[in-house]
Scaffold this active site. Structure first.
Site, mmCIF file in Angstrom:
data_model
loop_
_atom_site.group_PDB
_atom_site.id
_atom_site.type_symbol
_atom_site.label_atom_id
_atom_site.label_comp_id
_atom_site.label_asym_id
_atom_site.label_seq_id
_atom_site.Cartn_x
_atom_site.Cartn_y
_atom_site.Cartn_z
ATOM 1 N N GLN A 129 0.820 -1.215 0.000
ATOM 2 C CA GLN A 129 0.000 0.000 0.000
ATOM 3 C C GLN A 129 0.858 1.271 0.000
ATOM 4 O O GLN A 129 0.452 2.297 -0.563
ATOM 5 C CB GLN A 129 -0.929 0.009 1.216
ATOM 6 N N HIS B 71 -5.644 -0.594 7.785
ATOM 7 C CA HIS B 71 -6.122 -1.899 8.216
ATOM 8 C C HIS B 71 -6.340 -1.822 9.723
ATOM 9 O O HIS B 71 -5.527 -1.240 10.447
ATOM 10 C CB HIS B 71 -5.065 -2.957 7.880
#
Length: 356
Positions: free
Chosen positions: A41, A124
């Protein structure tokens, strides 16, 4: 927020129309975003934010492959690329984008730099939700937020470069400054979200872990293997078995689902295909529902988190992962897939143009 009807349930979502890029930049105008983690990411979010005009720096270990990767992406050592500690010191927003195991390992290094008024950002909910196992417990005087693009880093960047976007969720775990939510939304818009829906850290990680192990990755891979194995055992060639198991799904049917829904895909298939699919759908649901319930319970109890932490924290994890992926790649199913992909018309056209 816009109110959208999702299958009969009204939800509040944030769209680009009501929260345009100009507003996002205004919210973050005095912030320095430090990207810690440049693996999956990290690069996508860092580059998208930079391209959108945000002030971004990257923190990596000098001499590492990810440091070199960041340099190749235009980050300048001493200006926009620093050691992890220096980036964490300079950043007012620390985007903690390492793997879950990596976050656990680096948390003691990062924590001292999370001084009062700073923002800790995740994509997350794992580290915060399973804090008893991860040890990630921020002090009460910092904002803790989440913006989670619903796709891999590769997709986040590709869609951005295509002028598109990818949906994302956002959440606030701690709101020390009173501005946590607008920062979460601004950063979500900045990394390229098409729209954002609100969640919390626990729901994000529960749904994410279930999806990855379920229909997004684990279940679909298992179903591919099962059908391919049956077709091959009945005498079908690898080419035929792969086309009827994977290629037609990815190249023909799923694009129709993405375009206008499952019923649209069904409506654009033969009556024989429609009838068979509608009849067998019920059997597959009945067969898999208990497995999905077992999966969610494993996530909810923390068993999946424990297994992930234990496995991914081992020194030889990456080597063993490489072996597992090699086994997958070299299986007959996916070797057949490589041959099928090479024969796609667009590949043939590219090769022909290179020859000519």
């Amino acid at each position: 927020m816009a109110k959208i009807n999702f299958g009969g349930v009204i939800e509040d979502v944030v769209t680009r129309e009501e929260f345009p890029m100009e507003k996002a930049l205004e919210v973050m105008k005095n912030e320095t975003i430090a990207i810690i983690g440049y693996g999956v990411q990290g690069p996508a979010q860092a580059l998208n934010l930079r391209d959108n005009g945000f002030k971004v720096i990257v923190g990596q270990r000098k001499g590492s492959k990810t440091w070199d990767k960041a340099v190749s992406h235009g980050w300048i050592p001493g200006e926009t690329l620093f050691d992890i500690e220096e980036a964490a010191k300079r950043g007012t927003v620390i985007q903690f984008l390492l793997s879950d195991a990596g976050q656990i390992s680096l948390w003691p290094t990062i924590k001292p730099y999370l001084t009062k008024g700073k923002t800790l950002y995740f994509s997350h909910g794992f580290g915060i939700t399973f804090k008893d196992q991860t040890g990630i417990v921020p002090s009460a005087d910092v904002d803790v937020i989440l913006a989670a693009p619903k796709g891999s880093g590769t997709s986040v960047r590709r869609l951005f470069l295509q002028g598109k976007g990818i949906n994302a969720s956002y959440a606030v775990f701690q709101n020390a400054t009173g501005k946590a939510a607008e920062k979460a939304i601004a950063l979500g818009i900045g990394v390229g979200a098409g729209y954002l829906f609100e969640t919390d850290f626990k729901k994000e990680v529960y749904s994410d872990l279930t999806g990855e192990r379920g229909t997004l990755m684990g279940a679909i891979a298992g179903i591919f293997e099962a059908q391919y194995e049956v077709l091959r055992s009945k005498g079908h060639t690898p080419s035929e078995a792969f086309n009827e198991t994977v290629e037609e799904l990815t190249q023909s049917l799923m694009p129709l689902v993405a375009e206008n829904g499952m019923d649209w895909m069904y409506a654009n298939c033969s009556t024989t295909a429609q009838r068979g699919a509608l009849d067998w759908k019920k059997k597959f649901k009945a067969a898999t529902l208990p497995v999905f319930k077992e999966l969610y319970e494993s996530v909810e109890t923390g068993a999946e988190a424990k297994r992930t932490i234990d496995t991914c924290s081992k020194p030889d994890y990456r080597e063993k992962l490489a072996d597992e992926l090699k086994e997958l790649r070299e299986s007959e199913l996916w070797q057949a897939g490589a041959a099928v992909r090479a024969l796609r018309p667009e590949k043939q056209q590219v090769e022909a143009s290179m020859i000519n």
